[in-house]
Design an enzyme around this catalytic site. Sequence first.
Site, PDB file in Angstrom:
ATOM      1  N   LYS A 228       0.431 -20.547  26.185  1.00 15.73           N
ATOM      2  CA  LYS A 228      -0.517 -19.619  25.559  1.00 15.73           C
ATOM      3  C   LYS A 228      -0.947 -20.102  24.185  1.00 15.73           C
ATOM      4  O   LYS A 228      -2.071 -19.859  23.765  1.00 15.73           O
ATOM      5  CB  LYS A 228       0.063 -18.210  25.481  1.00 15.73           C
TER       6      LYS A 228
ATOM      7  N   LYS B 289      -1.239 -21.154  38.116  1.00 15.99           N
ATOM      8  CA  LYS B 289      -1.007 -19.861  38.766  1.00 15.99           C
ATOM      9  C   LYS B 289      -2.276 -19.002  38.687  1.00 15.99           C
ATOM     10  O   LYS B 289      -3.084 -19.165  37.762  1.00 15.99           O
ATOM     11  CB  LYS B 289       0.193 -19.152  38.148  1.00 15.99           C
TER      12      LYS B 289
ATOM     13  N   LYS C  14      -5.130 -13.173  35.752  1.00 13.60           N
ATOM     14  CA  LYS C  14      -6.212 -12.231  35.489  1.00 13.60           C
ATOM     15  C   LYS C  14      -7.013 -12.608  34.259  1.00 13.60           C
ATOM     16  O   LYS C  14      -8.132 -12.146  34.070  1.00 13.60           O
ATOM     17  CB  LYS C  14      -5.686 -10.792  35.378  1.00 13.60           C
TER      18      LYS C  14
HETATM   19  P1  TYM Z   1       1.911  -9.905  33.732  1.00 11.97           P
HETATM   20  O1  TYM Z   1       1.170  -8.708  33.249  1.00 11.97           O
HETATM   21  O2  TYM Z   1       1.345 -11.237  33.427  1.00 11.97           O
HETATM   22  O3  TYM Z   1       2.108  -9.836  35.280  1.00 11.97           O
HETATM   23  C1  TYM Z   1       2.633  -8.676  35.922  1.00 11.97           C
HETATM   24  C2  TYM Z   1       3.516  -9.116  37.073  1.00 11.97           C
HETATM   25  O4  TYM Z   1       2.782  -9.916  37.997  1.00 11.97           O
HETATM   26  C3  TYM Z   1       3.469 -11.152  38.218  1.00 11.97           C
HETATM   27  N1  TYM Z   1       2.474 -12.208  38.413  1.00 11.97           N
HETATM   28  C4  TYM Z   1       2.428 -13.019  39.476  1.00 11.97           C
HETATM   29  N2  TYM Z   1       3.208 -13.114  40.568  1.00 11.97           N
HETATM   30  C5  TYM Z   1       2.876 -14.046  41.483  1.00 11.97           C
HETATM   31  N3  TYM Z   1       1.838 -14.902  41.348  1.00 11.97           N
HETATM   32  C6  TYM Z   1       1.027 -14.845  40.259  1.00 11.97           C
HETATM   33  N4  TYM Z   1       0.000 -15.671  40.143  1.00 11.97           N
HETATM   34  C7  TYM Z   1       1.324 -13.876  39.257  1.00 11.97           C
HETATM   35  N5  TYM Z   1       0.740 -13.543  38.066  1.00 11.97           N
HETATM   36  C8  TYM Z   1       1.467 -12.527  37.563  1.00 11.97           C
HETATM   37  C9  TYM Z   1       4.277 -11.372  36.953  1.00 11.97           C
HETATM   38  O5  TYM Z   1       5.373 -12.222  37.192  1.00 11.97           O
HETATM   39  C10 TYM Z   1       4.701  -9.980  36.594  1.00 11.97           C
HETATM   40  O6  TYM Z   1       5.856  -9.594  37.309  1.00 11.97           O
HETATM   41  N6  TYM Z   1       5.567 -10.189  30.377  1.00 11.97           N
HETATM   42  C11 TYM Z   1       5.123  -9.536  31.580  1.00 11.97           C
HETATM   43  C12 TYM Z   1       4.980  -8.041  31.429  1.00 11.97           C
HETATM   44  C13 TYM Z   1       6.212  -7.380  30.920  1.00 11.97           C
HETATM   45  C14 TYM Z   1       7.407  -7.161  31.646  1.00 11.97           C
HETATM   46  C15 TYM Z   1       8.277  -6.458  30.750  1.00 11.97           C
HETATM   47  C16 TYM Z   1       7.825  -7.479  32.938  1.00 11.97           C
HETATM   48  C17 TYM Z   1       6.350  -6.839  29.674  1.00 11.97           C
HETATM   49  N7  TYM Z   1       7.596  -6.289  29.586  1.00 11.97           N
HETATM   50  C18 TYM Z   1       9.543  -6.064  31.145  1.00 11.97           C
HETATM   51  C19 TYM Z   1       9.100  -7.097  33.324  1.00 11.97           C
HETATM   52  C20 TYM Z   1       9.948  -6.407  32.433  1.00 11.97           C
HETATM   53  C21 TYM Z   1       3.762 -10.073  31.957  1.00 11.97           C
HETATM   54  O7  TYM Z   1       3.046 -10.589  31.145  1.00 11.97           O
HETATM   55  O8  TYM Z   1       3.425  -9.843  33.244  1.00 11.97           O
END
Ligand code: TYM
Length: 333
Positions: free
Chosen positions: A117, A199, A202
């Site tokens: 990032k 990957k 969004k």
């Molecule tokens: P975020 O918002 O990027 O994504 C949300 C969830 O979707 C999963 N994910 C994917 N899984 C498979 N293939 C992909 N291409 C893909 N893109 C995203 C992510 O692994 C995630 O589970 N830091 C986290 C949000 C967060 C969080 C937490 C998660 C904040 N606090 C506490 C768990 C526990 C994030 O940015 O996810």
Amino acid sequence: MSETLERKRVLSCIQPSGMLTLGNYLGALKNWVKMQDEFETTFAVADLHAITVRQEPAKLRSQIYSTYALMLALGLDPEKSTMFIQSHVPEHACLAWVLSCNTQFGEMARMTQFKDKSAKHADNINVGLFSYPVLMAADILLYKPDFVPVGADQKQHLEIARDIAIRFNRLYGDVFTVPDAYIPKTGARVMSLQDPEKKMSKSDDNLNSFVAILDDKDTVIRKFKRAITDSEGGIYVSEDKKGVSNLITIYSAVTGKTVPEVEKEFEGKGYGDFKLAVGEAVADELAPIRERYNKIISDKGELERLFRDGAERAERVARKTCFKAMKKVGFVV
Ligand code: TYM
């Protein structure tokens, strides 16, 4: 003991940083919905995390609503799960500070997501972006979950949350539960349709690279038709056929068929037929979600009632853990 007390706990969050994608759905959200019958579940819209990269305020506000609405449309049920918006529960930021002072600079500096990032947002490498995993550890540890359902990209952050919990418990006594990541066998890493080395994300500028959960049927099919494959032909999973492998994984995760079953189904078929079949399967899975979403998002009042109520419930749990941690480090609480 009541049934609720015996159930294992689950927590996860999602950032409201754009249109949620098929990756979010297959890697995480689909499991959240399944888990809410078996576990005591807590899910949040991680808005505090979203501002680690620059956001347009009005757009962010609307994405917070739409992310919460989409969670409902996917089948998360506020009667079964505690569902809230992270910034409504101030204990997240509070515990993050306490944990920051118990986390080493070097631990954060080696996080691959920070490196990625900061390369992508070279003009805004802010301190929040750097300490993001500490806030994530606070999100998790406040609710003492046994499992955290996430996609593979969050594995490193989960490990650091565990390290932070173990270290804190060792220094100050037992406060936190050490959680396990729960990563699905299929769909844990859905790749971009335009660059299968990356990957699906969004926040990708190339709109053809991801399928949004709210894309309509024609858009979904068009994006799959344009998906990058290779010139070799042959529909099977292989290291040097990343595009095709990704499509097989998506099809398998959506239909529930195993990879060998999918390979057999498309034996001798061309990429055109295959991509169309994947597109149709995905579009059919997403269509009812979009319909429910359109109804839910039109009632802002009800949404607000639900997320305020969720925050109250979440805070009752979060406050206890946060106070306990604050007391342990020596604050007057
Ligand atoms: P975020 O918002 O990027 O994504 C949300 C969830 O979707 C999963 N994910 C994917 N899984 C498979 N293939 C992909 N291409 C893909 N893109 C995203 C992510 O692994 C995630 O589970 N830091 C986290 C949000 C967060 C969080 C937490 C998660 C904040 N606090 C506490 C768990 C526990 C994030 O940015 O996810």
